[in-house]
Motif scaffolding. Structure first.
Motif, mmCIF file in Angstrom:
data_model
loop_
_atom_site.group_PDB
_atom_site.id
_atom_site.type_symbol
_atom_site.label_atom_id
_atom_site.label_comp_id
_atom_site.label_asym_id
_atom_site.label_seq_id
_atom_site.Cartn_x
_atom_site.Cartn_y
_atom_site.Cartn_z
ATOM 1 N N ASP A 1 0.770 -1.305 -0.122
ATOM 2 C CA ASP A 1 0.294 0.125 0.109
ATOM 3 C C ASP A 1 0.788 1.354 0.129
ATOM 4 O OD1 ASP A 1 -2.170 -1.847 0.283
ATOM 5 O OD2 ASP A 1 -1.801 -1.661 2.506
ATOM 6 N N SER B 1 1.964 0.459 4.332
ATOM 7 C CA SER B 1 1.951 -0.819 5.302
ATOM 8 C C SER B 1 2.848 -1.843 5.485
ATOM 9 C CB SER B 1 0.724 -1.755 4.687
ATOM 10 O OG SER B 1 -0.558 -0.870 4.711
ATOM 11 N N PHE C 1 -4.816 -9.334 7.378
ATOM 12 C CA PHE C 1 -3.812 -8.362 7.304
ATOM 13 C C PHE C 1 -3.831 -7.642 8.838
ATOM 14 C CE2 PHE C 1 -5.940 -8.446 2.898
ATOM 15 C CZ PHE C 1 -4.662 -8.628 2.194
ATOM 16 N N MET D 1 -1.634 -6.007 10.456
ATOM 17 C CA MET D 1 -0.304 -5.273 10.975
ATOM 18 C C MET D 1 -0.432 -4.475 12.352
ATOM 19 S SD MET D 1 -1.786 -5.251 7.561
ATOM 20 C CE MET D 1 -1.672 -4.290 6.424
ATOM 21 N N TRP E 1 -3.935 -0.557 8.786
ATOM 22 C CA TRP E 1 -3.849 -0.754 7.417
ATOM 23 C C TRP E 1 -3.283 0.505 6.502
ATOM 24 C CZ3 TRP E 1 -8.774 -3.569 5.363
ATOM 25 C CH2 TRP E 1 -8.751 -4.929 5.889
ATOM 26 N N ALA E 2 -3.634 0.728 5.280
ATOM 27 C CA ALA E 2 -3.070 1.672 4.344
ATOM 28 C C ALA E 2 -2.809 3.039 4.800
ATOM 29 C CB ALA E 2 -3.620 1.614 2.876
ATOM 30 N N ILE F 1 -11.449 3.231 5.634
ATOM 31 C CA ILE F 1 -9.990 2.787 5.499
ATOM 32 C C ILE F 1 -9.295 3.674 4.369
ATOM 33 C CG2 ILE F 1 -10.172 0.365 6.270
ATOM 34 C CD1 ILE F 1 -9.834 -0.369 3.197
ATOM 35 N N ASP F 2 -8.009 3.557 4.296
ATOM 36 C CA ASP F 2 -7.256 3.946 3.001
ATOM 37 C C ASP F 2 -7.269 5.455 2.855
ATOM 38 O OD1 ASP F 2 -6.818 1.334 2.792
ATOM 39 O OD2 ASP F 2 -7.791 1.208 0.857
ATOM 40 N N GLU G 1 -11.475 0.310 -3.057
ATOM 41 C CA GLU G 1 -10.763 0.773 -2.056
ATOM 42 C C GLU G 1 -9.470 1.509 -2.743
ATOM 43 O OE1 GLU G 1 -9.412 -2.650 0.454
ATOM 44 O OE2 GLU G 1 -8.116 -3.498 -1.202
ATOM 45 N N ALA G 2 -8.565 2.134 -1.927
ATOM 46 C CA ALA G 2 -7.267 2.778 -2.511
ATOM 47 C C ALA G 2 -7.508 3.959 -3.517
ATOM 48 C CB ALA G 2 -6.322 1.787 -3.162
ATOM 49 N N THR H 1 -4.709 -8.213 -3.477
ATOM 50 C CA THR H 1 -5.098 -6.935 -3.394
ATOM 51 C C THR H 1 -3.940 -6.120 -4.425
ATOM 52 O OG1 THR H 1 -3.200 -6.545 -1.840
ATOM 53 C CG2 THR H 1 -5.342 -6.867 -0.651
ATOM 54 N N HIS I 1 -2.824 -1.948 -4.844
ATOM 55 C CA HIS I 1 -2.932 -0.673 -4.095
ATOM 56 C C HIS I 1 -1.737 0.117 -4.371
ATOM 57 C CE1 HIS I 1 -4.334 1.451 -0.415
ATOM 58 N NE2 HIS I 1 -3.442 2.272 -0.836
ATOM 59 N N HIS J 1 2.204 -2.780 -5.171
ATOM 60 C CA HIS J 1 2.969 -3.905 -4.431
ATOM 61 C C HIS J 1 2.510 -5.288 -5.076
ATOM 62 C CE1 HIS J 1 -0.911 -3.775 -1.909
ATOM 63 N NE2 HIS J 1 -0.872 -4.681 -2.756
ATOM 64 N N ARG K 1 3.432 -8.840 1.223
ATOM 65 C CA ARG K 1 3.397 -8.147 -0.019
ATOM 66 C C ARG K 1 4.747 -7.378 -0.233
ATOM 67 N NH1 ARG K 1 -2.396 -5.340 0.972
ATOM 68 N NH2 ARG K 1 -1.418 -5.548 2.967
HETATM 69 O O1 FUB Z 1 -3.135 -3.509 3.648
HETATM 70 C C1 FUB Z 1 -4.606 -3.840 4.091
HETATM 71 C C2 FUB Z 1 -5.527 -3.278 3.099
HETATM 72 O O2 FUB Z 1 -5.300 -4.105 1.890
HETATM 73 C C3 FUB Z 1 -5.456 -1.850 2.541
HETATM 74 O O3 FUB Z 1 -5.911 -0.981 3.297
HETATM 75 C C4 FUB Z 1 -6.151 -2.281 1.403
HETATM 76 O O4 FUB Z 1 -6.028 -1.078 0.264
HETATM 77 C C5 FUB Z 1 -5.629 -3.331 0.577
HETATM 78 O O5 FUB Z 1 -4.437 -3.410 0.072
#
Ligand code: FUB
Length: 342
Positions: free
Chosen positions: A32, A47, A65, A67, A102-103, A153-154, A241-242, A290, A292, A307, A319
């Protein structure tokens, strides 16, 4: 795999040695990428993907995911060393956040740097937080609570020509945008039919101090070639998303991921707030579920940051961030990047 990428399009410059299939870093997994030029360096805010107990499964809610911190990367020239500045913000230091960093994205204003990031709060609801630093690489000090009125998100922050900053954000499915479609949070969310208008990315102006929303969160309208809204069943073109905004010449480009069709696509308009008309594909699907990206100009050339899961041999939650030159054609259209043939 090799460091060279075979290019599908005829009209891409031959032997483009700024086109990389190489990971920017290999000692950690990163995803991301949000890239910005601050001063004379390029900074990338990704991320930081990790393997945990929760990342073993794969679910529509994105629990894999999982993180727990952010690292900032930077370089002084394309092809030069990519510096990992280490952990810039940790989950354990964010009072309101429970899981899933996340991102992120970052912005600079008056010599201060702001890191914007989504995380699930103690109730399992995605919110967007902000953390501050005097340096682009951090460390960043988080605000004690998420940004008031934030959800999903994002985040991607764009500085308009008049000096105002706007945050674009949102993501469906694991990003929970459906749960807010009624105007407030509902655990079940709306279920749309294929002929309903697709959920839109959101945009909101940031306050003078960059720490909160100013005014209403608005929908970013995405239209087809006939001026009609993109529909929920149009999985090849609708927003997932993204979101990312860049301006090339006098045109604003809103690019985003189509999620379950795995592409980065773009739409253009003459106002940063939209409406935007669908134009085409920026990046074909990559290895991994994904997709992004971000798009930034650095030292006179445009680059796409993205990625894939090549380094982890296809593990979708592990990723690796990469970059490649991006070409706007004379009519303003973007030359599609396709890394699948490598
Ligand atoms: O990395 C977690 C999530 O996966 C991101 O927020 C999305 O955009 C996707 O890449």
């Amino acid at each position: 795999f090799t460091a060279q990428v075979a290019i599908a399009q005829d009209n891409r410059p031959e032997h483009d040695d700024t086109f990389f299939a190489k990971p920017l870093v290999e000692h950690i997994y990163t995803a991301d990428p949000s890239a910005h030029v601050f001063g004379d360096r390029l900074y990338i805010y990704p991320s930081h993907d990790i393997d945990t107990e929760k990342s073993k499964g794969s679910a529509d809610d994105g629990a894999h995911f999982d993180m727990k911190d952010y690292h900032v990367l930077s370089m002084d020239k394309v092809g030069g060393e990519t510096v990992d500045h280490g952990a810039a913000l940790k989950l354990e230091d964010i009072p309101w956040a429970k899981q899933q960093l996340w991102a992120p994205d970052a912005a600079e204003k008056n010599g201060k740097y702001y890191l914007y990031f989504p995380a699930k709060d103690k109730d399992g609801v995605f919110r967007i937080g902000v953390a501050q630093s005097d340096k682009p690489e951090g460390p960043f000090k988080p605000q004690p609570t998420p940004m008031d009125g934030s959800f999903s998100i994002d985040p991607a922050v764009y500085r308009a020509d008049n000096g105002d900053y706007y945050m674009y954000f949102g993501g469906i499915w694991g990003g929970q945008l459906e749960r807010w479609a009624g105007g407030s949070y509902s655990q079940t969310g709306v279920v749309l039919s294929p002929t309903d208008t697709a959920l839109a990315p959101k945009v909101v102006k940031l306050s003078e101090d960059m720490l909160s929303f100013e005014g209403e969160v608005q929908d970013v309208q995405l239209l087809d070639e006939n001026g009609n809204p993109l529909l929920n069943g149009d999985n090849d073109r609708r927003f997932f998303e993204a979101a990312w905004l860049h301006k090339y010449q006098d045109t604003y480009y809103l690019s985003y991921s189509t999620g379950d069709t795995h592409k980065i696509v773009y739409a253009t308009g003459d106002n940063p707030l939209g409406p935007f008309t669908y134009q085409g594909v920026v990046l074909e699907p990559v290895i991994g579920w994904t997709n992004h990206h971000s798009i930034t100009k650095f030292q006179g050339k445009w680059y796409l940051f993205y990625h894939d899961c090549r380094l982890s041999e296809g593990k979708t939650h592990l990723r690796t961030v990469k970059m490649t030159e991006l070409h706007h054609q004379p009519d303003g259209s973007i030359l599609t990047v396709d890394t699948r043939s490598t």
